[in-house]
Design a protein around this motif. Structure first.
Motif, PDB file in Angstrom:
ATOM      1  N   SER A  92       0.850  -1.184   0.000  1.00  0.00           N
ATOM      2  CA  SER A  92       0.000   0.000   0.000  1.00  0.00           C
ATOM      3  C   SER A  92       0.888   1.237   0.000  1.00  0.00           C
ATOM      4  N   SER A  93       0.279   2.357  -0.310  1.00  0.00           N
ATOM      5  CA  SER A  93       1.015   3.609  -0.303  1.00  0.00           C
ATOM      6  C   SER A  93       1.532   3.918   1.104  1.00  0.00           C
ATOM      7  N   ASP A  94       0.687   3.734   2.104  1.00  0.00           N
ATOM      8  CA  ASP A  94       1.105   4.009   3.486  1.00  0.00           C
ATOM      9  C   ASP A  94       2.277   3.127   3.908  1.00  0.00           C
ATOM     10  N   LEU A  95       2.263   1.856   3.491  1.00  0.00           N
ATOM     11  CA  LEU A  95       3.346   0.948   3.874  1.00  0.00           C
ATOM     12  C   LEU A  95       4.673   1.333   3.228  1.00  0.00           C
ATOM     13  N   ARG A  96       4.647   1.858   2.001  1.00  0.00           N
ATOM     14  CA  ARG A  96       5.907   2.281   1.394  1.00  0.00           C
ATOM     15  C   ARG A  96       6.507   3.450   2.180  1.00  0.00           C
ATOM     16  N   PHE A  97       5.659   4.384   2.625  1.00  0.00           N
ATOM     17  CA  PHE A  97       6.178   5.526   3.375  1.00  0.00           C
ATOM     18  C   PHE A  97       6.641   5.120   4.769  1.00  0.00           C
ATOM     19  N   SER A  98       5.883   4.273   5.451  1.00  0.00           N
ATOM     20  CA  SER A  98       6.304   3.846   6.793  1.00  0.00           C
ATOM     21  C   SER A  98       7.573   2.995   6.717  1.00  0.00           C
ATOM     22  N   GLY A  99       7.702   2.183   5.669  1.00  0.00           N
ATOM     23  CA  GLY A  99       8.915   1.382   5.494  1.00  0.00           C
ATOM     24  C   GLY A  99      10.133   2.250   5.248  1.00  0.00           C
ATOM     25  N   ALA A 100       9.973   3.256   4.406  1.00  0.00           N
ATOM     26  CA  ALA A 100      11.093   4.172   4.125  1.00  0.00           C
ATOM     27  C   ALA A 100      11.480   4.942   5.385  1.00  0.00           C
ATOM     28  N   LYS A 101      10.499   5.392   6.156  1.00  0.00           N
ATOM     29  CA  LYS A 101      10.799   6.108   7.409  1.00  0.00           C
ATOM     30  C   LYS A 101      11.584   5.211   8.359  1.00  0.00           C
ATOM     31  N   LYS A 102      11.195   3.954   8.464  1.00  0.00           N
ATOM     32  CA  LYS A 102      11.914   3.016   9.345  1.00  0.00           C
ATOM     33  C   LYS A 102      13.366   2.850   8.898  1.00  0.00           C
ATOM     34  N   LEU A 103      13.584   2.699   7.599  1.00  0.00           N
ATOM     35  CA  LEU A 103      14.949   2.551   7.088  1.00  0.00           C
ATOM     36  C   LEU A 103      15.777   3.808   7.346  1.00  0.00           C
ATOM     37  N   LEU A 104      15.206   4.970   7.058  1.00  0.00           N
ATOM     38  CA  LEU A 104      15.932   6.217   7.288  1.00  0.00           C
ATOM     39  C   LEU A 104      16.191   6.438   8.774  1.00  0.00           C
ATOM     40  N   ASP A 105      15.187   6.196   9.611  1.00  0.00           N
ATOM     41  CA  ASP A 105      15.373   6.335  11.064  1.00  0.00           C
ATOM     42  C   ASP A 105      16.501   5.443  11.561  1.00  0.00           C
ATOM     43  N   TYR A 106      16.534   4.206  11.075  1.00  0.00           N
ATOM     44  CA  TYR A 106      17.600   3.279  11.463  1.00  0.00           C
ATOM     45  C   TYR A 106      18.966   3.831  11.059  1.00  0.00           C
ATOM     46  N   GLY A 107      19.064   4.298   9.839  1.00  0.00           N
ATOM     47  CA  GLY A 107      20.329   4.852   9.359  1.00  0.00           C
ATOM     48  C   GLY A 107      20.780   6.041  10.176  1.00  0.00           C
ATOM     49  N   PHE A 108      19.883   6.979  10.457  1.00  0.00           N
ATOM     50  CA  PHE A 108      20.258   8.167  11.224  1.00  0.00           C
ATOM     51  C   PHE A 108      20.578   7.832  12.679  1.00  0.00           C
ATOM     52  N   ALA A 109      19.948   6.801  13.229  1.00  0.00           N
ATOM     53  CA  ALA A 109      20.193   6.416  14.623  1.00  0.00           C
ATOM     54  C   ALA A 109      21.491   5.631  14.788  1.00  0.00           C
ATOM     55  N   ASN A 110      21.941   4.951  13.743  1.00  0.00           N
ATOM     56  CA  ASN A 110      23.066   4.026  13.890  1.00  0.00           C
ATOM     57  C   ASN A 110      24.336   4.416  13.134  1.00  0.00           C
ATOM     58  N   TYR A 111      24.277   5.472  12.339  1.00  0.00           N
ATOM     59  CA  TYR A 111      25.439   5.894  11.570  1.00  0.00           C
ATOM     60  C   TYR A 111      25.606   7.397  11.682  1.00  0.00           C
ATOM     61  N   SER A 112      26.828   7.852  11.450  1.00  0.00           N
ATOM     62  CA  SER A 112      27.084   9.289  11.416  1.00  0.00           C
ATOM     63  C   SER A 112      28.108   9.575  10.331  1.00  0.00           C
ATOM     64  N   PHE A 113      28.150  10.825   9.928  1.00  0.00           N
ATOM     65  CA  PHE A 113      29.060  11.258   8.881  1.00  0.00           C
ATOM     66  C   PHE A 113      30.305  11.856   9.528  1.00  0.00           C
ATOM     67  N   THR A 114      31.460  11.386   9.090  1.00  0.00           N
ATOM     68  CA  THR A 114      32.731  11.895   9.589  1.00  0.00           C
ATOM     69  C   THR A 114      33.666  12.094   8.412  1.00  0.00           C
ATOM     70  N   GLU A 115      34.324  13.250   8.361  1.00  0.00           N
ATOM     71  CA  GLU A 115      35.320  13.474   7.322  1.00  0.00           C
ATOM     72  C   GLU A 115      36.645  12.936   7.806  1.00  0.00           C
ATOM     73  N   VAL A 116      37.317  12.187   6.959  1.00  0.00           N
ATOM     74  CA  VAL A 116      38.605  11.593   7.283  1.00  0.00           C
ATOM     75  C   VAL A 116      39.659  12.243   6.400  1.00  0.00           C
ATOM     76  N   SER A 117      40.740  12.678   7.006  1.00  0.00           N
ATOM     77  CA  SER A 117      41.811  13.323   6.264  1.00  0.00           C
ATOM     78  C   SER A 117      42.831  12.292   5.818  1.00  0.00           C
ATOM     79  N   ALA A 118      43.319  12.462   4.598  1.00  0.00           N
ATOM     80  CA  ALA A 118      44.352  11.573   4.090  1.00  0.00           C
ATOM     81  C   ALA A 118      45.734  12.176   4.249  1.00  0.00           C
ATOM     82  N   ASN A 119      45.831  13.281   4.965  1.00  0.00           N
ATOM     83  CA  ASN A 119      47.105  13.978   5.191  1.00  0.00           C
ATOM     84  C   ASN A 119      47.935  13.189   6.198  1.00  0.00           C
ATOM     85  N   GLU A 120      49.115  12.698   5.782  1.00  0.00           N
ATOM     86  CA  GLU A 120      49.957  11.858   6.648  1.00  0.00           C
ATOM     87  C   GLU A 120      50.387  12.577   7.920  1.00  0.00           C
ATOM     88  N   SER A 121      50.668  13.868   7.818  1.00  0.00           N
ATOM     89  CA  SER A 121      51.153  14.591   9.005  1.00  0.00           C
ATOM     90  C   SER A 121      50.092  14.620  10.110  1.00  0.00           C
TER      91      SER A 121
END
Length: 173
Positions: free
Chosen positions: A141-170
């Motif tokens: 159903s239309s409602d299930l596609r939206f609730s499923g997407a919200k669950k996936l996005l919520d999981y991602g935002f709750a369990n992952y974060s964005f971090t910039e990593v530098s490749a500068n050796e020093s």
């Protein structure tokens, strides 16, 4: 605008004709680009996404395509519009993606519904510098596609974060 906001298939075909001379020519470009992106389980037969023999994809390939699409500011601009109009208000456009109104950080992207594919959605959202893609295919159903997407996005935002990593050796010493 009509293609992205309101899933207007006629506008999608017209756009394909403008860019490639014909819908068939545009579909050939779509398939070529899909292969360049590594979408190895996708074959387009039309530009609308309507059911057709030999027209198929996977959630993984839709996610690849969505991550590429959302890089384009115009796509992001139009896919986050809730309502708009064309022709001085003569044609009303209403976004089929309810997350645009109801999910914090939504950046897009697109719904799709056919009798064979069911209720589908590729949803993108950004929070704290991290943008995620959630793909729902064959929803009941239309409602299930939206609730499923919200669950996936919520999981991602709750369990992952964005971090910039530098490749500068020093900085690593």
């Amino acid at each position: 605008k009509a293609t992205v906001i309101a899933s207007a298939n006629d506008a999608c075909v017209a756009l394909g004709e403008l860019l490639a001379g014909s819908e068939e020519g545009f579909v050939a470009l779509m398939n070529r680009r899909a292969k360049e992106l590594g979408m190895n389980n996708t074959n387009f037969v039309n530009c609308t996404g309507l059911d057709a023999d030999e027209h198929y994809t996977t959630a993984h390939d839709v996610a690849i395509m969505s991550a590429e699409l959302i890089k384009h500011p115009l796509i992001k601009k139009y896919s986050t519009v809730w309502m708009d109009s064309l022709r001085n208000g003569e044609s009303e456009l209403v976004n089929t993606n309810k997350l645009v109104r109801f999910y914090k950080g939504t950046t897009g992207l697109k719904t799709g519904t056919t009798s064979k594919a069911g209720y589908c959605l590729s949803a993108t959202a950004m929070r704290d510098g991290m943008e995620l893609v959630a793909v729902i295919l064959s929803g009941e159903s239309s409602d299930l596609r939206f609730s499923g997407a919200k669950k996936l996005l919520d999981y991602g935002f709750a369990n992952y974060s964005f971090t910039e990593v530098s490749a500068n050796e020093s900085e690593l010493s």
